[in-house]
Scaffold this motif. Structure first.
Motif, PDB file in Angstrom:
ATOM      1  N   MET A 115       0.846  -1.175   0.000  1.00  0.00           N
ATOM      2  CA  MET A 115       0.000   0.000   0.000  1.00  0.00           C
ATOM      3  C   MET A 115       0.899   1.249   0.000  1.00  0.00           C
ATOM      4  O   MET A 115       1.902   1.298   0.689  1.00  0.00           O
ATOM      5  N   THR A 116       0.487   2.223  -0.750  1.00  0.00           N
ATOM      6  CA  THR A 116       1.277   3.441  -0.850  1.00  0.00           C
ATOM      7  C   THR A 116       0.946   4.384   0.300  1.00  0.00           C
ATOM      8  O   THR A 116      -0.022   4.223   1.014  1.00  0.00           O
ATOM      9  N   CYS A 126      -3.097   7.512  -0.246  1.00  0.00           N
ATOM     10  CA  CYS A 126      -4.198   6.720  -0.759  1.00  0.00           C
ATOM     11  C   CYS A 126      -5.494   7.350  -0.284  1.00  0.00           C
ATOM     12  O   CYS A 126      -5.577   7.879   0.815  1.00  0.00           O
ATOM     13  N   PRO A 160      -3.964   0.397   6.463  1.00  0.00           N
ATOM     14  CA  PRO A 160      -3.986  -0.126   5.094  1.00  0.00           C
ATOM     15  C   PRO A 160      -4.043  -1.655   5.019  1.00  0.00           C
ATOM     16  O   PRO A 160      -4.836  -2.212   4.269  1.00  0.00           O
ATOM     17  N   GLU A 217      -7.059  -0.669  -3.815  1.00  0.00           N
ATOM     18  CA  GLU A 217      -6.645   0.603  -3.216  1.00  0.00           C
ATOM     19  C   GLU A 217      -6.974   1.733  -4.184  1.00  0.00           C
ATOM     20  O   GLU A 217      -6.748   1.624  -5.388  1.00  0.00           O
ATOM     21  N   PRO A 255      -5.875   5.265  -5.251  1.00  0.00           N
ATOM     22  CA  PRO A 255      -4.811   6.257  -5.080  1.00  0.00           C
ATOM     23  C   PRO A 255      -5.399   7.667  -4.999  1.00  0.00           C
ATOM     24  O   PRO A 255      -6.406   7.978  -5.619  1.00  0.00           O
TER      25      PRO A 255
END
Length: 175
Positions: free
Chosen positions: A1-2, A5, A156, A172, A174
């Motif tokens: 996961m970034t 988000c 996340p 997810e 973004p």
């Protein structure tokens, strides 16, 4: 996961599954929920807790401003350009009723419309969900639940696992 988000989007094939997941998310403590459906689900509104009287209040405010403006314009015109016609008093409120009523109705309608547009955040030219492939089917045959990343309980990995137990797919979104 970034790091950046918008949230996690869960995909459901049936409306009952969406309702169950939304109830479970609310019971688990999630507060920043969004749900998308191809048709209205009246049971979903109390679950999401999205009851607002903002458009109603904006309509009342618009009606008061419109009625006040109608009266003020006519009072100004009669004081600035007094005409004595048939012994009528300078300020005859009975004669002001039609214009004040019409501007009250017009102001209320414009206020309610503008309040609704502001509350719905319209026109919404871009939203992170618009780029999701699952969101393209939200108007056809899919039921979506989004738990936003600004929720206090959002984790996340933990939230993705929690959603994966209940959904067809989880993706997810973004920012």
């Amino acid at each position: 996961m970034t790091e950046r988000c918008y949230g996690l989007l869960a995909d459901y094939a049936h409306p009952e599954r969406l309702l169950e997941a939304a109830r479970a998310a609310r019971e688990a403590g999630y507060t920043r929920l969004e749900a998308y459906s191809p048709f209205q689900l009246p049971e979903l509104e109390p679950i999401l807790g999205q009851r607002s009287n903002g458009a109603y209040r904006a309509g009342i405010l618009g009606a008061l401003v419109g009625g006040g403006l109608g009266l003020a314009m006519q009072l100004y015109a009669n004081w600035s350009y007094p005409l004595d016609i048939g012994g009528r008093p300078l300020i005859a409120l009975q004669g002001f009723a039609v214009i004040a009523f019409l501007l009250t109705i017009t102001g209320g309608a414009i206020g309610a419309l503008l309040g609704l547009l502001v509350l719905c955040r319209l026109p919404l030219l871009h939203h992170p969900l618009f780029e999701m492939e699952a969101f393209q089917r939200a108007t056809n045959d899919r039921f979506l639940l989004c738990i936003r990343a600004d929720d206090p309980l959002f984790d996340p990995v933990g939230t993705a696992l929690w959603l994966a137990e209940r959904a067809v797919s989880v993706s997810e979104v973004p920012a």
